[in-house]
Design a protein around this motif. Sequence first.
Motif, PDB file in Angstrom:
ATOM      1  N   THR A  77       0.737  -1.124   0.046  1.00 40.12           N
ATOM      2  CA  THR A  77      -0.124   0.329  -0.131  1.00 40.12           C
ATOM      3  C   THR A  77       0.715   1.168   0.013  1.00 40.12           C
ATOM      4  O   THR A  77       0.788   2.153  -0.782  1.00 40.12           O
ATOM      5  N   LEU A  78       1.881   1.470   0.895  1.00 41.17           N
ATOM      6  CA  LEU A  78       3.087   2.389   1.294  1.00 41.17           C
ATOM      7  C   LEU A  78       3.735   2.432  -0.484  1.00 41.17           C
ATOM      8  O   LEU A  78       3.430   3.925  -1.229  1.00 41.17           O
ATOM      9  N   VAL A  79       3.785   1.535  -0.982  1.00 42.33           N
ATOM     10  CA  VAL A  79       4.418   1.333  -2.832  1.00 42.33           C
ATOM     11  C   VAL A  79       3.049   2.374  -3.677  1.00 42.33           C
ATOM     12  O   VAL A  79       3.582   3.190  -4.492  1.00 42.33           O
ATOM     13  N   ARG A  80       2.457   1.716  -3.119  1.00 44.40           N
ATOM     14  CA  ARG A  80       1.041   1.660  -4.407  1.00 44.40           C
ATOM     15  C   ARG A  80       0.643   3.682  -4.235  1.00 44.40           C
ATOM     16  O   ARG A  80       0.614   4.233  -5.075  1.00 44.40           O
ATOM     17  N   CYS A  81       0.829   4.352  -2.915  1.00 46.67           N
ATOM     18  CA  CYS A  81       0.206   5.447  -2.441  1.00 46.67           C
ATOM     19  C   CYS A  81       1.335   6.120  -3.366  1.00 46.67           C
ATOM     20  O   CYS A  81       0.937   7.083  -3.737  1.00 46.67           O
ATOM     21  N   ALA A  82       2.699   6.260  -2.750  1.00 45.82           N
ATOM     22  CA  ALA A  82       3.917   6.684  -3.006  1.00 45.82           C
ATOM     23  C   ALA A  82       3.511   6.938  -4.658  1.00 45.82           C
ATOM     24  O   ALA A  82       4.105   8.076  -5.076  1.00 45.82           O
ATOM     25  N   CYS A  83       3.389   6.208  -4.988  1.00 45.75           N
ATOM     26  CA  CYS A  83       3.372   6.291  -6.995  1.00 45.75           C
ATOM     27  C   CYS A  83       2.230   7.175  -7.425  1.00 45.75           C
ATOM     28  O   CYS A  83       2.495   7.319  -8.252  1.00 45.75           O
ATOM     29  N   LEU A  84       1.521   7.436  -6.685  1.00 39.50           N
ATOM     30  CA  LEU A  84       0.330   8.616  -6.846  1.00 39.50           C
ATOM     31  C   LEU A  84       0.762   9.920  -7.130  1.00 39.50           C
ATOM     32  O   LEU A  84       0.608  11.395  -7.442  1.00 39.50           O
ATOM     33  N   GLU A  85       2.139  10.355  -5.980  1.00 45.64           N
ATOM     34  CA  GLU A  85       3.396  11.003  -5.358  1.00 45.64           C
ATOM     35  C   GLU A  85       4.815  11.156  -7.071  1.00 45.64           C
ATOM     36  O   GLU A  85       4.624  12.816  -6.820  1.00 45.64           O
ATOM     37  N   THR A  86       5.083  10.222  -7.444  1.00 46.60           N
ATOM     38  CA  THR A  86       6.192  10.748  -7.706  1.00 46.60           C
ATOM     39  C   THR A  86       6.426   9.163  -8.955  1.00 46.60           C
ATOM     40  O   THR A  86       5.136   8.267  -8.669  1.00 46.60           O
ATOM     41  N   SER A  87       7.078   8.820  -9.815  1.00 49.07           N
ATOM     42  CA  SER A  87       7.338   8.279 -11.006  1.00 49.07           C
ATOM     43  C   SER A  87       7.910   7.348  -9.918  1.00 49.07           C
ATOM     44  O   SER A  87       7.882   6.188 -10.683  1.00 49.07           O
TER      45      SER A  87
END
Length: 181
Positions: free
Chosen positions: A80-90
Amino acid sequence: PYTTLVRSVEAEARDARTVAESRAQDAVRTAESRALTDMEAALARTRTEAAADSLAASERLVAAVRTLDVGQTLSEIMNTLVRCACLETSRVGIFVRDGINLRSWKLIGFARPEGETSIELPCTEAGIIGEALQSGQVTLATPSSALVAPVFAALPPEHTALAVPLWNRNEVIGVLYCDNP
């Protein structure tokens, strides 16, 4: 009569010059006023857009935190952390401690050599990832800081990278790394 005519022409020329100078000053004041008004309007639009972006990011963060609460296992939470962080950066990666090394648990957006599924590197050579792991503090590599992004990231010096320690009880178990090349 000739002298009077010359004086009259000179007076008209002075008057015309004064009128022209006055009109020029008025035109400059008007242009400055319009430019100032335009700049203030642009600044207001920029502030409004920045506030909207900030609000949207805050809403995404709240949603991410709520999503983390649903996770039942550490793997689910880290996914979930990875998925949510991907919303902010590539580019996002989670690195976990593996003895004296760090090993990638999940990587998104990073180029890897053919056949390699993970990255392993000594903590001492991991740049801000190693720093975040050892200090337990959020670490930022910026063009003006002495801290650097890890070598595998291959970031140009003018880019910024972020490393966030992941805590489990009283121990840092890994690091969330993000950058945007």
